[in-house]
Write a protein that holds these residues in place. Structure first.
Motif, short mmCIF file in Angstrom:
data_model
loop_
_atom_site.label_atom_id
_atom_site.label_comp_id
_atom_site.label_asym_id
_atom_site.label_seq_id
_atom_site.Cartn_x
_atom_site.Cartn_y
_atom_site.Cartn_z
N LEU A 1 -0.95 -4.58 4.25
CA LEU A 1 -0.02 -5.70 4.34
C LEU A 1 -0.74 -6.96 3.90
O LEU A 1 -1.84 -7.24 4.38
N PHE A 2 -0.10 -7.73 3.03
CA PHE A 2 -0.72 -8.94 2.51
C PHE A 2 0.04 -10.18 2.97
O PHE A 2 1.26 -10.16 3.05
N THR A 3 -0.70 -11.24 3.28
CA THR A 3 -0.06 -12.49 3.70
C THR A 3 0.45 -13.27 2.49
O THR A 3 1.35 -14.08 2.62
N ASP A 4 -0.12 -13.02 1.33
CA ASP A 4 0.35 -13.66 0.11
C ASP A 4 0.93 -12.60 -0.82
O ASP A 4 0.36 -11.54 -0.99
N ALA A 5 2.08 -12.91 -1.39
CA ALA A 5 2.71 -11.98 -2.32
C ALA A 5 2.19 -12.29 -3.72
O ALA A 5 2.80 -13.03 -4.48
N GLY A 6 1.05 -11.75 -4.02
CA GLY A 6 0.45 -11.94 -5.34
C GLY A 6 0.10 -10.58 -5.91
O GLY A 6 0.31 -9.55 -5.27
N PRO A 7 -0.45 -10.55 -7.13
CA PRO A 7 -0.92 -9.27 -7.67
C PRO A 7 -2.12 -8.79 -6.84
O PRO A 7 -3.03 -9.57 -6.55
N HIS A 8 -2.09 -7.57 -6.41
CA HIS A 8 -3.17 -7.00 -5.61
C HIS A 8 -3.64 -5.73 -6.31
O HIS A 8 -2.94 -4.72 -6.32
N LYS A 9 -4.83 -5.80 -6.88
CA LYS A 9 -5.41 -4.66 -7.58
C LYS A 9 -6.26 -3.83 -6.61
O LYS A 9 -6.89 -4.37 -5.71
N PHE A 10 -6.27 -2.52 -6.82
CA PHE A 10 -7.05 -1.60 -5.98
C PHE A 10 -8.02 -0.83 -6.86
O PHE A 10 -7.77 -0.63 -8.04
N TRP A 11 -9.08 -0.38 -6.24
CA TRP A 11 -10.02 0.52 -6.91
C TRP A 11 -10.29 1.70 -6.00
O TRP A 11 -9.87 1.71 -4.84
N MET A 12 -10.99 2.68 -6.52
CA MET A 12 -11.21 3.92 -5.76
C MET A 12 -12.70 4.15 -5.47
O MET A 12 -13.12 5.28 -5.28
N LYS A 13 -13.49 3.08 -5.42
CA LYS A 13 -14.91 3.22 -5.13
C LYS A 13 -15.10 3.84 -3.74
O LYS A 13 -14.43 3.43 -2.79
N ASN A 14 -15.99 4.81 -3.65
CA ASN A 14 -16.31 5.52 -2.40
C ASN A 14 -15.11 6.23 -1.78
O ASN A 14 -15.13 6.58 -0.61
N THR A 15 -14.06 6.43 -2.56
CA THR A 15 -12.91 7.19 -2.10
C THR A 15 -13.11 8.62 -2.60
O THR A 15 -13.39 8.83 -3.78
N MET A 16 -12.98 9.57 -1.70
CA MET A 16 -13.34 10.94 -2.03
C MET A 16 -12.16 11.83 -2.40
O MET A 16 -12.35 12.96 -2.83
N ILE A 17 -10.95 11.34 -2.20
CA ILE A 17 -9.76 12.16 -2.46
C ILE A 17 -8.80 11.41 -3.39
O ILE A 17 -8.74 10.18 -3.34
N PRO A 18 -8.08 12.12 -4.24
CA PRO A 18 -7.08 11.44 -5.07
C PRO A 18 -5.95 10.90 -4.20
O PRO A 18 -5.57 11.51 -3.20
N LEU A 19 -5.44 9.75 -4.58
CA LEU A 19 -4.39 9.09 -3.81
C LEU A 19 -3.23 8.68 -4.72
O LEU A 19 -3.43 8.40 -5.89
N ASP A 20 -2.04 8.62 -4.13
CA ASP A 20 -0.91 7.94 -4.74
C ASP A 20 -0.87 6.57 -4.11
O ASP A 20 -0.84 6.45 -2.87
N MET A 21 -0.88 5.52 -4.93
CA MET A 21 -0.82 4.15 -4.44
C MET A 21 0.53 3.57 -4.86
O MET A 21 0.89 3.64 -6.03
N ILE A 22 1.23 3.00 -3.88
CA ILE A 22 2.61 2.54 -4.10
C ILE A 22 2.70 1.06 -3.76
O ILE A 22 2.53 0.67 -2.60
N TRP A 23 2.95 0.20 -4.77
CA TRP A 23 3.10 -1.24 -4.56
C TRP A 23 4.57 -1.54 -4.29
O TRP A 23 5.46 -1.02 -4.96
N MET A 24 4.82 -2.42 -3.29
CA MET A 24 6.20 -2.74 -2.89
C MET A 24 6.38 -4.24 -2.69
O MET A 24 5.41 -4.96 -2.41
N ASP A 25 7.65 -4.67 -2.76
CA ASP A 25 7.97 -6.06 -2.43
C ASP A 25 8.20 -6.15 -0.92
O ASP A 25 8.03 -5.16 -0.19
N ALA A 26 8.60 -7.31 -0.44
CA ALA A 26 8.77 -7.55 1.00
C ALA A 26 9.87 -6.70 1.62
O ALA A 26 9.86 -6.47 2.83
N GLU A 27 10.81 -6.19 0.83
CA GLU A 27 11.90 -5.35 1.36
C GLU A 27 11.59 -3.86 1.25
O GLU A 27 12.43 -3.03 1.56
#
Length: 170
Positions: A88-114
């Motif tokens: 959860l982010f306090t600012d609605a801006g672009p938020h990029k993610f990386w997978m450093k030190n992550t050991m499993i594949p993930l589905d990442m889902i970006w959403m608006d406030a609704e």
């Protein structure tokens, strides 16, 4: 001779008849009121949860603080079925993610406030060496949900669909 045994053979069958009648009555009452099967929203999942477009309910951890968000799902060797992490982010801006030190594949889902899905990075692979690539849209997002790789497609998560959150304090 007097006593229960001396009353004759009619005493024991009388008690057995009473016991059988009572056990039959109890058994019949239990069968007449079956428990209804659980539904998607009344499953045993408690605490914060996400209801995906398929109706599946996922138990979620919440990453609110910058420290929790930096840690994310790093160093985990597996993710329990129907679970994930909500950022959860306090600012609605672009938020990029990386997978450093992550050991499993993930589905990442970006959403608006609704909870409307803006972008999905499906089966995002773990980062094996620096520099790790960044993932995500260049549009403002209020939150990101991470679940096991491949599950977004199975749960019918697509751009424009909605994810409902329950027991999540914003």
């Amino acid at each position: 001779m007097s006593g229960v045994g001396g009353q004759g053979s009619g005493t024991i069958p009388f008690f057995l008849t009473i016991l059988l009648a009572l056990s039959s009555a109890c058994g019949g009452a239990a069968k007449s009121s079956p428990t209804p099967p659980p539904t998607a929203t009344s499953t045993a999942v408690t605490g914060p949860r996400a209801v995906l477009p398929s109706g599946a309910v996922y138990s979620i951890e919440i990453a609110r603080t910058p420290e929790d968000q930096a840690q994310g799902l790093m160093f985990r060797e597996s993710l329990p079925a129907r679970s994930g992490m909500l950022f959860l982010f306090t600012d609605a801006g672009p938020h990029k993610f990386w997978m450093k030190n992550t050991m499993i594949p993930l589905d990442m889902i970006w959403m608006d406030a609704e909870g409307r899905v803006l972008f999905v990075s499906a089966d995002t692979p773990p980062c094996k060496a620096d520099p790790c690539p960044n993932y995500g849209p260049d549009v403002p997002a209020a939150s990101v949900l991470e679940i096991a790789g491949g599950m977004a497609a199975k749960e019918k998560v697509t751009v424009g669909s909605r994810i409902r959150f329950e027991e999540v304090r914003k």
